[in-house]
Design an enzyme around this catalytic site. Structure first.
Site, mmCIF file in Angstrom:
data_model
loop_
_atom_site.group_PDB
_atom_site.id
_atom_site.type_symbol
_atom_site.label_atom_id
_atom_site.label_comp_id
_atom_site.label_asym_id
_atom_site.label_seq_id
_atom_site.Cartn_x
_atom_site.Cartn_y
_atom_site.Cartn_z
ATOM 1 N N CYS A 1 0.664 -1.232 -0.111
ATOM 2 C CA CYS A 1 -0.061 0.050 -0.261
ATOM 3 C C CYS A 1 0.981 1.355 -0.204
ATOM 4 O O CYS A 1 1.838 1.513 0.855
ATOM 5 C CB CYS A 1 -1.036 0.251 1.136
ATOM 6 S SG CYS A 1 -1.820 1.609 1.606
ATOM 7 N N CYS B 1 -5.457 0.584 6.467
ATOM 8 C CA CYS B 1 -5.662 2.220 6.524
ATOM 9 C C CYS B 1 -6.764 2.577 5.751
ATOM 10 O O CYS B 1 -7.126 3.835 5.958
ATOM 11 C CB CYS B 1 -4.360 2.851 6.064
ATOM 12 S SG CYS B 1 -4.127 2.536 4.187
ATOM 13 N N CYS C 1 -7.278 -0.988 1.105
ATOM 14 C CA CYS C 1 -6.236 -1.583 2.031
ATOM 15 C C CYS C 1 -6.952 -1.734 3.328
ATOM 16 O O CYS C 1 -7.537 -0.879 4.091
ATOM 17 C CB CYS C 1 -5.054 -0.750 2.320
ATOM 18 S SG CYS C 1 -3.927 -0.979 3.515
ATOM 19 N N CYS D 1 -8.596 -4.784 -10.149
ATOM 20 C CA CYS D 1 -8.375 -3.943 -10.858
ATOM 21 C C CYS D 1 -7.821 -2.627 -10.127
ATOM 22 O O CYS D 1 -8.271 -1.904 -9.311
ATOM 23 C CB CYS D 1 -9.312 -3.456 -11.668
ATOM 24 S SG CYS D 1 -9.080 -2.158 -13.030
ATOM 25 N N CYS E 1 0.203 3.101 3.568
ATOM 26 C CA CYS E 1 0.913 2.762 4.885
ATOM 27 C C CYS E 1 1.776 1.679 4.957
ATOM 28 O O CYS E 1 2.533 1.154 5.851
ATOM 29 C CB CYS E 1 -0.392 2.088 5.818
ATOM 30 S SG CYS E 1 -1.015 0.608 5.092
#
Length: 229
Positions: free
Chosen positions: A141, A190, A187, A212, A144
């Site tokens: 991510c 976060c 995510c 996607c 984070c």
């Protein structure tokens, strides 16, 4: 009184079986012989065994606890070993474990990252940095740093955005869009917006799913720099 005299008295006695408490003169001949002729033992008889109760000097223990867990020391060490063993294979961060205000996110993200990760925007197809990247590594991510996808799950879907058929267990959260037409993926740690997931499109993948994902939502870590592969 001599032994011979006692023997004579015993032989003349009219009571052959006196009471156990009778004087020596009234006892049977065999008892008198044992009394006078028996040799004293050179070694005193051992005292009967005494019952010993195990106890512990620690104030919080009784002897049952001591016998069961050695004052809880053994059990405590075992619990510590279990905790250490469990921590050696830590699971992904729990949902919502990274909490920041939108002002904090805006301060640490680029304007384009903030627009997509926090405001749920979308980058133009075919423009993303990782659309055509198939090197070995891990995609994290961008907000984070939580590991999201292995490069081995990435495939060429031709849609113009990076496509994956699955993420790390527990790393991706799914939320249906308000109109119910698509499922948003974020995510799990976060809440950063990644893109959308589609199923049943006929791709030759183990899950028949297509994650996607916006390239701007990801950060690629090459295998040479990563130990999570």
């Amino acid at each position: 009184m001599g032994v011979q005299h006692l023997l004579k008295l015993r032989m003349a006695s009219p009571h052959p079986h006196p009471h156990p408490g009778a004087p020596l003169a009234a006892r049977p001949l065999s008892a008198l012989a044992s009394f006078f002729l028996a040799r004293p033992s050179s070694t005193a008889a051992a005292p009967p065994p005494r019952h010993v109760t195990l106890s512990c000097s620690r104030p919080h223990c009784n002897h049952n606890q001591w016998a069961a867990s050695r004052c809880r020391g053994t059990a405590g060490r075992r619990r510590l070993q279990v905790v250490v063993a469990m921590s050696s294979s830590a699971p992904p961060p729990p949902p919502g474990s990274v909490q920041k205000s939108e002002e904090e996110w805006e301060a640490i993200l680029s304007p384009e990252q903030f627009r997509i990760l926090r405001l749920k925007g979308t980058e133009y197809p075919g423009t993303g940095e990782y659309d055509k990247l198939f090197a070995e590594g891990v995609y994290e991510c961008a907000g984070c740093g939580t590991p999201l996808y292995k490069s081995s799950t990435k495939f060429n879907s031709g849609c113009g955005w990076p496509a994956f058929y699955e993420g790390f267990p527990g790393a991706i959260a799914r939320t249906p869009d308000p109109d119910g037409r698509r499922i948003e993926i974020t995510c799990a740690a976060c809440g950063g917006h990644l893109g959308h997931v589609f199923k049943g499109e006929g791709f030759n993948t183990p899950t028949d799913e297509r994650h996607c994902v916006n390239s701007i939502s990801l950060k690629f870590i090459p295998a040479s720099e990563d130990s999570k592969l």
